[in-house]
Design an enzyme around this catalytic site. Sequence first.
Site, PDB file in Angstrom:
ATOM      1  N   GLY A   5       0.802  -1.236   0.000  1.00 48.29           N
ATOM      2  CA  GLY A   5       0.000   0.000   0.000  1.00 48.29           C
ATOM      3  C   GLY A   5       0.827   1.275   0.000  1.00 48.29           C
ATOM      4  N   GLY A   7       0.031   8.130   1.590  1.00 50.35           N
ATOM      5  CA  GLY A   7       0.010   8.089   3.048  1.00 50.35           C
ATOM      6  C   GLY A   7       1.188   7.433   3.754  1.00 50.35           C
ATOM      7  CG  ASP A  20      -5.583  -6.455  -4.950  1.00 52.30           C
ATOM      8  OD1 ASP A  20      -5.773  -6.416  -3.714  1.00 52.30           O
ATOM      9  OD2 ASP A  20      -6.508  -6.373  -5.774  1.00 52.30           O
ATOM     10  CE1 TYR A  24      -9.244   1.045   9.380  1.00 52.79           C
ATOM     11  CE2 TYR A  24      -9.493   2.046  11.562  1.00 52.79           C
ATOM     12  CZ  TYR A  24      -8.704   1.726  10.461  1.00 52.79           C
ATOM     13  OH  TYR A  24      -7.377   2.081  10.454  1.00 52.79           O
TER      14      TYR A  24
HETATM   15  N1  LIG Z   1      -4.741   7.730   8.567  1.00 54.10           N
HETATM   16  C1  LIG Z   1      -5.024   7.335   9.789  1.00 54.10           C
HETATM   17  O1  LIG Z   1      -5.565   8.117  10.591  1.00 54.10           O
HETATM   18  C2  LIG Z   1      -4.647   5.971  10.260  1.00 54.10           C
HETATM   19  C3  LIG Z   1      -4.359   4.929   9.395  1.00 54.10           C
HETATM   20  N2  LIG Z   1      -4.034   3.697   9.890  1.00 54.10           N
HETATM   21  C4  LIG Z   1      -3.725   2.581   9.005  1.00 54.10           C
HETATM   22  O2  LIG Z   1      -2.602   2.919   8.219  1.00 54.10           O
HETATM   23  C5  LIG Z   1      -2.599   2.186   7.010  1.00 54.10           C
HETATM   24  C6  LIG Z   1      -2.350   3.129   5.851  1.00 54.10           C
HETATM   25  O3  LIG Z   1      -3.409   4.069   5.775  1.00 54.10           O
HETATM   26  P1  LIG Z   1      -3.196   5.603   5.325  1.00 54.10           P
HETATM   27  O4  LIG Z   1      -1.850   5.798   4.789  1.00 54.10           O
HETATM   28  O5  LIG Z   1      -3.666   6.454   6.414  1.00 54.10           O
HETATM   29  O6  LIG Z   1      -4.313   5.711   4.187  1.00 54.10           O
HETATM   30  P2  LIG Z   1      -4.196   5.872   2.602  1.00 54.10           P
HETATM   31  O7  LIG Z   1      -5.590   5.757   2.104  1.00 54.10           O
HETATM   32  O8  LIG Z   1      -3.408   7.081   2.261  1.00 54.10           O
HETATM   33  O9  LIG Z   1      -3.350   4.597   2.161  1.00 54.10           O
HETATM   34  C7  LIG Z   1      -3.868   3.310   2.117  1.00 54.10           C
HETATM   35  C8  LIG Z   1      -3.047   2.503   1.147  1.00 54.10           C
HETATM   36  O10 LIG Z   1      -3.538   1.161   1.119  1.00 54.10           O
HETATM   37  C9  LIG Z   1      -3.665   0.784  -0.223  1.00 54.10           C
HETATM   38  N3  LIG Z   1      -4.611  -0.304  -0.437  1.00 54.10           N
HETATM   39  C10 LIG Z   1      -5.945  -0.347  -0.213  1.00 54.10           C
HETATM   40  N4  LIG Z   1      -6.443  -1.534  -0.585  1.00 54.10           N
HETATM   41  C11 LIG Z   1      -5.392  -2.265  -1.067  1.00 54.10           C
HETATM   42  C12 LIG Z   1      -5.254  -3.566  -1.602  1.00 54.10           C
HETATM   43  N5  LIG Z   1      -6.301  -4.384  -1.750  1.00 54.10           N
HETATM   44  N6  LIG Z   1      -4.002  -3.992  -1.974  1.00 54.10           N
HETATM   45  C13 LIG Z   1      -2.928  -3.186  -1.832  1.00 54.10           C
HETATM   46  N7  LIG Z   1      -3.006  -1.932  -1.369  1.00 54.10           N
HETATM   47  C14 LIG Z   1      -4.224  -1.485  -0.983  1.00 54.10           C
HETATM   48  C15 LIG Z   1      -4.103   2.050  -0.956  1.00 54.10           C
HETATM   49  O11 LIG Z   1      -3.870   1.868  -2.330  1.00 54.10           O
HETATM   50  P3  LIG Z   1      -4.767   2.484  -3.528  1.00 54.10           P
HETATM   51  O12 LIG Z   1      -4.060   3.729  -3.895  1.00 54.10           O
HETATM   52  O13 LIG Z   1      -4.684   1.457  -4.598  1.00 54.10           O
HETATM   53  O14 LIG Z   1      -6.144   2.667  -2.982  1.00 54.10           O
HETATM   54  C16 LIG Z   1      -3.161   3.045  -0.288  1.00 54.10           C
HETATM   55  O15 LIG Z   1      -1.899   3.014  -0.870  1.00 54.10           O
HETATM   56  C17 LIG Z   1      -3.955   1.468   6.963  1.00 54.10           C
HETATM   57  O16 LIG Z   1      -3.782   0.126   7.342  1.00 54.10           O
HETATM   58  C18 LIG Z   1      -4.795   2.213   7.996  1.00 54.10           C
HETATM   59  O17 LIG Z   1      -5.776   1.380   8.546  1.00 54.10           O
HETATM   60  C19 LIG Z   1      -3.951   3.458  11.231  1.00 54.10           C
HETATM   61  C20 LIG Z   1      -4.217   4.445  12.125  1.00 54.10           C
HETATM   62  C21 LIG Z   1      -4.602   5.773  11.713  1.00 54.10           C
HETATM   63  C1  LIG Z   2     -11.756   9.226  20.679  1.00 46.32           C
HETATM   64  C2  LIG Z   2     -13.149   9.706  20.458  1.00 46.32           C
HETATM   65  C3  LIG Z   2     -13.644  10.083  19.249  1.00 46.32           C
HETATM   66  C4  LIG Z   2     -12.960   9.969  17.958  1.00 46.32           C
HETATM   67  C5  LIG Z   2     -11.813   9.382  17.684  1.00 46.32           C
HETATM   68  C6  LIG Z   2     -11.243   9.273  16.362  1.00 46.32           C
HETATM   69  C7  LIG Z   2     -11.914   9.926  15.221  1.00 46.32           C
HETATM   70  C8  LIG Z   2     -10.091   8.568  16.226  1.00 46.32           C
HETATM   71  C9  LIG Z   2      -9.488   8.291  14.979  1.00 46.32           C
HETATM   72  C10 LIG Z   2      -8.542   7.342  14.877  1.00 46.32           C
HETATM   73  C11 LIG Z   2      -8.099   6.852  13.605  1.00 46.32           C
HETATM   74  C12 LIG Z   2      -8.378   7.615  12.368  1.00 46.32           C
HETATM   75  C13 LIG Z   2      -7.515   5.640  13.534  1.00 46.32           C
HETATM   76  C14 LIG Z   2      -7.224   4.974  12.318  1.00 46.32           C
HETATM   77  O1  LIG Z   2      -6.943   3.800  12.289  1.00 46.32           O
HETATM   78  C15 LIG Z   2     -15.058  10.606  19.136  1.00 46.32           C
HETATM   79  C16 LIG Z   2     -15.935   9.539  18.508  1.00 46.32           C
HETATM   80  C17 LIG Z   2     -15.094  11.846  18.303  1.00 46.32           C
HETATM   81  C18 LIG Z   2     -15.622  10.975  20.490  1.00 46.32           C
HETATM   82  C19 LIG Z   2     -15.408   9.916  21.473  1.00 46.32           C
HETATM   83  C20 LIG Z   2     -13.944   9.724  21.710  1.00 46.32           C
END
Ligand SMILES: NC(=O)C1=CN([C@@H]2O[C@H](COP(=O)(O)OP(=O)(O)OC[C@H]3O[C@@H](n4cnc5c(N)ncnc54)[C@H](OP(=O)(O)O)[C@@H]3O)[C@@H](O)[C@H]2O)C=CC1
Ligand SMILES: CC1=C(/C=C/C(C)=C/C=C/C(C)=C/C=O)C(C)(C)CCC1
Length: 317
Positions: free
Chosen positions: A13, A17, A67, A157
Site C-alpha cells: 500500500g 500516506g 493487491d 473498521y
Molecule cells: N490515517 C489514519 O488516521 C490511520 C491509518 N491507519 C492505518 O494505516 C494504514 C495506511 O493508511 P493511510 O496511509 O492512512 O491511508 P491511505 O488511504 O493514504 O493509504 C492506504 C493505502 O492502502 C492501499 N490499499 C488499499 N487496498 C489495497 C489492496 N487491496 N491492496 C494493496 N493496497 C491497498 C491504498 O492503495 P490504492 O491507492 O490502490 O487505494 C493506499 O496506498 C492502513 O492500514 C490504515 O488502517 C492506522 C491508524 C490511523
Molecule cells: C476518541 C473519540 C472520538 C474519535 C476518535 C477518532 C476519530 C479517532 C481516529 C482514529 C483513527 C483515524 C484511527 C485509524 O486507524 C469521538 C468519537 C469523536 C468521540 C469519542 C472519543
Amino acid sequence: MATEGQRVVLITGCSSGIGMGIAVRLARDENQRYYVIATMRDLKRKDKLVEAAGDAYGRTLSLLTLDVCSDESVKQCVDSVKDRHIDILINNAGVGLVGPVEGLSMEDMANVFETNFYGAVRMIKEVMPDMKRRRSGHILVISSVMGLQGVAFNDVYSASKFAIEGFCESLAVQLLKFNVTLSMIEPGPVHTEFEMRMIEDVSKKEFAGTDAETLHHFRTCYLTGAVNIFQALGQTPKDIAKVTQKVIESPRPPFRNLTNPLYTPIVALKYADDTGSLSVHTFYHMLYNLGGVMNVSVGLMKCLSCGCIRKRTISPI
Ligand SMILES: NC(=O)C1=CN([C@@H]2O[C@H](COP(=O)(O)OP(=O)(O)OC[C@H]3O[C@@H](n4cnc5c(N)ncnc54)[C@H](OP(=O)(O)O)[C@@H]3O)[C@@H](O)[C@H]2O)C=CC1
Ligand SMILES: CC1=C(/C=C/C(C)=C/C=C/C(C)=C/C=O)C(C)(C)CCC1
C-alpha cells in the site's frame, strides 16, 4: 537489486500516506541499509512516491504490483523477489469504513475485513515460511489505536483491526521460537487520504436505512468530534515512518508501539477499568456531551487526567 548487507524491506500500500512515508524514509536512509520494494495495487499511482524518493528510486527503491486481496497477486509479487528473500515485511495496506452499521452494506464490510485482516494474513502466510526457514525476519503491521479501543461509528473498521491484533498476538509467540519478530504499529489519527475520505463519507454518503436521529448524531456529534481530534492530535506519515524505523532498528522491538503520546490516555482508559464501563461511558460523554465544544488538546486531556469525566460517568446514562 539489493547489495550485500542491505536488508530487503517489502511494504504494501505505498501509493499514498503512511506506506509511502515509510518507503521513502527507509529508501533514503543515508547509510543505504535498506533495499525497499514498495508495492501498490495500481502502478499508475506511483508518481508521488517516485517524486518523493528522488534519486533513491532505482537505487534503493524498486516498485512492484501487489493487491493484498488476491492470492495470485501476492504469490506473483513474492516470487518475483530475488530468492523470495524478504528480511522485513511491512503490512500497511488498509481501508477505512465509517457510518452507522444499519446504513453500511455487507459487501463494504467484507471488503474491510478482506483488506485489513485477510490481506495482512495472506501476506504473512506467503512470507513467513521463508523467514522461519532462515531463522530470521521481522514482520510489522500498521494496525491502529482502533485495534485496541473501539470508536463509535467505526465499528467494522475497528473490528478488522481488533482481528489482526488477536491474530498477531497469538502468532508472535510461535514466531519467537524461530527468531522471527512481529511488531504492531498503533497510530492514532494521521493526516492522509484516509482522513479526507472519512470526512467526505460522513458528510456525503446516504447510509440508506438509518433512522434520522442516528444520522443526525453521526453527521453532527461524530463529525465534529473526529475533525477536532484530527486537528488537535493528527500526526503525519513522516511521524509514523520515524517510529517504524525506530522499531525496525531496536535490538528487542516491543510488540505494541503506540505512535502518539497525546492519544495514549484514550487507550489507557481501557486498562484502568477491566469491566469496560469506564471507556464506554467516557466515550459516550465525549461524543454526545462535549461534542462541538471539546477542545481535545487542552480540555479533554486535562479532563482525562484530573478524573472529572470519571466522576461524571459513574452515574448511569
Ligand atoms: N490515517 C489514519 O488516521 C490511520 C491509518 N491507519 C492505518 O494505516 C494504514 C495506511 O493508511 P493511510 O496511509 O492512512 O491511508 P491511505 O488511504 O493514504 O493509504 C492506504 C493505502 O492502502 C492501499 N490499499 C488499499 N487496498 C489495497 C489492496 N487491496 N491492496 C494493496 N493496497 C491497498 C491504498 O492503495 P490504492 O491507492 O490502490 O487505494 C493506499 O496506498 C492502513 O492500514 C490504515 O488502517 C492506522 C491508524 C490511523
Ligand atoms: C476518541 C473519540 C472520538 C474519535 C476518535 C477518532 C476519530 C479517532 C481516529 C482514529 C483513527 C483515524 C484511527 C485509524 O486507524 C469521538 C468519537 C469523536 C468521540 C469519542 C472519543
